[in-house]
Design a protein around this motif. Structure first.
Motif, PDB file in Angstrom:
ATOM      1  N   VAL A  26      56.428  42.047  65.490  1.00 49.82           N
ATOM      2  CA  VAL A  26      57.707  43.096  65.125  1.00 49.82           C
ATOM      3  C   VAL A  26      57.174  43.182  63.433  1.00 49.82           C
ATOM      4  O   VAL A  26      57.970  42.501  62.735  1.00 49.82           O
ATOM      5  CB  VAL A  26      58.840  42.945  65.426  1.00 49.82           C
ATOM      6  N   THR A  27      56.097  43.828  63.098  1.00 55.80           N
ATOM      7  CA  THR A  27      55.837  43.791  61.795  1.00 55.80           C
ATOM      8  C   THR A  27      55.618  45.320  60.952  1.00 55.80           C
ATOM      9  O   THR A  27      55.406  45.546  59.947  1.00 55.80           O
ATOM     10  CB  THR A  27      54.380  43.385  61.432  1.00 55.80           C
ATOM     11  N   GLY A  28      55.844  46.272  61.767  1.00 54.92           N
ATOM     12  CA  GLY A  28      55.983  47.625  61.150  1.00 54.92           C
ATOM     13  C   GLY A  28      56.921  47.962  60.066  1.00 54.92           C
ATOM     14  O   GLY A  28      58.007  47.462  60.288  1.00 54.92           O
ATOM     15  N   TYR A  29      56.539  48.474  59.255  1.00 53.49           N
ATOM     16  CA  TYR A  29      57.151  48.983  58.144  1.00 53.49           C
ATOM     17  C   TYR A  29      57.450  47.535  57.088  1.00 53.49           C
ATOM     18  O   TYR A  29      58.360  47.767  56.325  1.00 53.49           O
ATOM     19  CB  TYR A  29      58.555  49.452  58.167  1.00 53.49           C
ATOM     20  N   GLY A  30      56.797  46.340  57.559  1.00 56.45           N
ATOM     21  CA  GLY A  30      56.886  45.288  56.616  1.00 56.45           C
ATOM     22  C   GLY A  30      58.357  44.819  56.560  1.00 56.45           C
ATOM     23  O   GLY A  30      59.249  44.715  57.566  1.00 56.45           O
ATOM     24  N   PHE A  31      58.760  44.382  55.167  1.00 61.89           N
ATOM     25  CA  PHE A  31      59.806  43.879  55.026  1.00 61.89           C
ATOM     26  C   PHE A  31      61.259  44.711  55.204  1.00 61.89           C
ATOM     27  O   PHE A  31      62.276  44.425  55.673  1.00 61.89           O
ATOM     28  CB  PHE A  31      60.036  43.183  53.520  1.00 61.89           C
ATOM     29  N   GLY A  32      60.938  46.004  54.927  1.00 62.92           N
ATOM     30  CA  GLY A  32      61.900  47.051  55.149  1.00 62.92           C
ATOM     31  C   GLY A  32      62.447  47.172  56.319  1.00 62.92           C
ATOM     32  O   GLY A  32      63.540  47.265  56.773  1.00 62.92           O
ATOM     33  N   GLY A  33      61.563  47.229  57.569  1.00 61.24           N
ATOM     34  CA  GLY A  33      61.767  47.360  58.763  1.00 61.24           C
ATOM     35  C   GLY A  33      62.542  46.036  59.248  1.00 61.24           C
ATOM     36  O   GLY A  33      63.722  46.071  59.954  1.00 61.24           O
ATOM     37  N   LEU A  34      62.106  44.778  58.819  1.00 59.52           N
ATOM     38  CA  LEU A  34      62.692  43.652  59.247  1.00 59.52           C
ATOM     39  C   LEU A  34      64.345  43.568  58.679  1.00 59.52           C
ATOM     40  O   LEU A  34      65.112  42.861  59.200  1.00 59.52           O
ATOM     41  CB  LEU A  34      61.882  42.500  58.853  1.00 59.52           C
ATOM     42  N   ALA A  35      64.139  43.899  57.511  1.00 62.30           N
ATOM     43  CA  ALA A  35      65.385  43.812  56.702  1.00 62.30           C
ATOM     44  C   ALA A  35      66.492  44.731  57.536  1.00 62.30           C
ATOM     45  O   ALA A  35      67.633  44.344  57.734  1.00 62.30           O
ATOM     46  CB  ALA A  35      65.261  44.514  55.302  1.00 62.30           C
ATOM     47  N   THR A  36      65.977  45.838  57.844  1.00 57.92           N
ATOM     48  CA  THR A  36      66.794  46.889  58.689  1.00 57.92           C
ATOM     49  C   THR A  36      67.139  46.081  60.002  1.00 57.92           C
ATOM     50  O   THR A  36      68.511  46.031  60.285  1.00 57.92           O
ATOM     51  CB  THR A  36      66.387  48.050  58.932  1.00 57.92           C
ATOM     52  N   LEU A  37      66.220  45.342  60.895  1.00 54.92           N
ATOM     53  CA  LEU A  37      66.612  44.715  61.696  1.00 54.92           C
ATOM     54  C   LEU A  37      67.605  43.447  61.635  1.00 54.92           C
ATOM     55  O   LEU A  37      68.392  43.307  62.582  1.00 54.92           O
ATOM     56  CB  LEU A  37      65.249  44.254  62.728  1.00 54.92           C
ATOM     57  N   GLY A  38      67.450  42.797  60.516  1.00 47.83           N
ATOM     58  CA  GLY A  38      68.010  41.703  60.227  1.00 47.83           C
ATOM     59  C   GLY A  38      69.585  42.091  60.043  1.00 47.83           C
ATOM     60  O   GLY A  38      70.384  41.234  60.176  1.00 47.83           O
ATOM     61  N   ILE A  39      69.942  43.108  59.751  1.00 43.69           N
ATOM     62  CA  ILE A  39      71.505  43.513  59.409  1.00 43.69           C
ATOM     63  C   ILE A  39      71.937  43.960  60.842  1.00 43.69           C
ATOM     64  O   ILE A  39      73.046  44.207  60.967  1.00 43.69           O
ATOM     65  CB  ILE A  39      71.503  44.702  58.319  1.00 43.69           C
ATOM     66  N   LEU A  40      71.302  44.004  61.699  1.00 50.14           N
ATOM     67  CA  LEU A  40      71.828  44.540  63.266  1.00 50.14           C
ATOM     68  C   LEU A  40      72.092  43.368  64.176  1.00 50.14           C
ATOM     69  O   LEU A  40      71.247  42.619  64.099  1.00 50.14           O
ATOM     70  CB  LEU A  40      70.686  45.505  63.826  1.00 50.14           C
ATOM     71  N   PRO A  41      73.069  43.446  64.624  1.00 53.15           N
ATOM     72  CA  PRO A  41      73.299  42.317  65.631  1.00 53.15           C
ATOM     73  C   PRO A  41      72.609  42.434  66.600  1.00 53.15           C
ATOM     74  O   PRO A  41      72.230  43.531  67.219  1.00 53.15           O
ATOM     75  CB  PRO A  41      75.254  42.330  65.876  1.00 53.15           C
ATOM     76  N   GLU A  42      72.233  41.006  67.204  1.00 50.37           N
ATOM     77  CA  GLU A  42      71.280  41.466  68.900  1.00 50.37           C
ATOM     78  C   GLU A  42      72.310  41.771  69.881  1.00 50.37           C
ATOM     79  O   GLU A  42      73.019  41.293  70.180  1.00 50.37           O
ATOM     80  CB  GLU A  42      70.746  39.790  68.820  1.00 50.37           C
ATOM     81  N   ASN A  43      71.696  42.972  70.436  1.00 50.58           N
ATOM     82  CA  ASN A  43      72.094  43.550  71.653  1.00 50.58           C
ATOM     83  C   ASN A  43      73.616  43.994  71.490  1.00 50.58           C
ATOM     84  O   ASN A  43      74.408  44.071  72.704  1.00 50.58           O
ATOM     85  CB  ASN A  43      71.965  42.430  72.848  1.00 50.58           C
ATOM     86  N   LEU A  44      73.873  44.299  70.395  1.00 53.67           N
ATOM     87  CA  LEU A  44      75.244  45.091  70.345  1.00 53.67           C
ATOM     88  C   LEU A  44      75.037  46.492  69.409  1.00 53.67           C
ATOM     89  O   LEU A  44      74.410  46.531  68.481  1.00 53.67           O
ATOM     90  CB  LEU A  44      76.141  44.328  69.347  1.00 53.67           C
ATOM     91  N   PRO A  45      75.485  47.429  70.279  1.00 54.84           N
ATOM     92  CA  PRO A  45      75.335  48.769  69.588  1.00 54.84           C
ATOM     93  C   PRO A  45      76.156  48.916  68.336  1.00 54.84           C
ATOM     94  O   PRO A  45      77.230  48.489  68.042  1.00 54.84           O
ATOM     95  CB  PRO A  45      75.995  49.774  70.516  1.00 54.84           C
TER      96      PRO A  45
END
Length: 183
Positions: A26-45
Motif C-alpha cells: 500500500v504505497t500509492g500516493y506515498g506519505f499522503g495516502g498513508l497519512a490518510t489511512l493512518g487517521i482512519l480506524p481499521e474496519n470502522l466506517p
C-alpha cells in the motif's frame, strides 16, 4: 540509504487478505495516502464529510482491498502487512560512517551494525552506539557476540508505514508473490 538486511515479521492475516484481494504493498500516493489511512480506524466506517478534499480524493481512488466507500462512509481495511523488527548492517568497524548509516534506519526501526572479528579499539564508540540505541554485534567465527542490544522504535508515522510497505514489497518479490500491479 546504505544497504541493510531487514528482519521482518509478516502479519499472516493481512498478508492473506491482501493476496485474496489481489493487492500488494500500500504505497500509492506515498506519505499522503498513508497519512490518510493512518487517521482512519481499521474496519470502522467514517463519514466522508469528515475528510478533507484531498483525503476524499485518495480514498475514492484506492482499490477496494485498501478501503471501501459505501453510503457516504469510508472504511479502511489495510493495516501494515509486516513489521520491520531490525535493520542490520555489516561494517568493518565502529565509527562515524557506521553510526550515521544506522541512524538512517533508526528513525523507522531498531538498528544494529555487525562488525568484524575484532573488538572495538576503544569503548567510546561502543558507548555512543549504546546511548543511541543502536545494537552492535561482533562476528566471531561461527558465532555472534552481542556487545550492545538494539532498542526498538515503536513510533507510528506515515514514513515508518511507508518503510514497512517498501520492505513488504521486497518480501513479495523475493518470495515471488508480488501481484502484477502493486497498489
Amino acid at each position: 540509504m546504505p544497504a541493510a538486511v531487514l528482519h521482518l515479521e509478516i502479519d499472516p492475516s493481512e498478508h492473506a487478505r491482501r493476496q485474496a484481494a489481489g493487492i500488494g504493498a500500500v504505497t500509492g500516493y506515498g506519505f499522503g495516502g498513508l497519512a490518510t489511512l493512518g487517521i482512519l480506524p481499521e474496519n470502522l466506517p467514517v463519514p466522508l464529510v469528515a475528510l478533507t478534499p484531498a483525503q476524499r480524493d485518495y480514498v475514492s481512488q484506492a482499490p477496494a482491498g485498501i478501503c471501501t466507500i459505501a453510503h457516504g462512509h469510508v472504511t479502511r481495511h489495510a493495516i501494515r502487512a509486516c513489521r520491520v523488527t531490525l535493520a542490520e548492517m555489516a561494517t568493518p568497524m565502529l565509527g562515524q560512517l557506521a553510526f550515521d548509516a544506522a541512524g538512517h534506519y533508526r528513525q523507522f526501526t531498531a538498528a544494529a551494525v555487525r562488525i568484524g572479528r575484532r573488538r572495538p579499539r576503544t569503548d567510546d564508540w561502543l558507548d555512543r552506539f549504546t546511548r543511541a540505541g543502536i545494537g552492535v554485534f561482533l562476528a566471531d567465527g561461527d558465532r555472534t557476540v552481542t556487545l550492545a542490544r538494539p532498542r526498538t522504535r515503536l513510533r507510528a508515522t506515515p514514513e515508518s508505514w511507508w518503510f514497512a510497505e517498501a520492505a513488504y514489497t521486497a518480501y513479495l518479490h523475493h518470495t515471488n508473490q508480488a501481484p502484477p500491479e502493486c497498489s
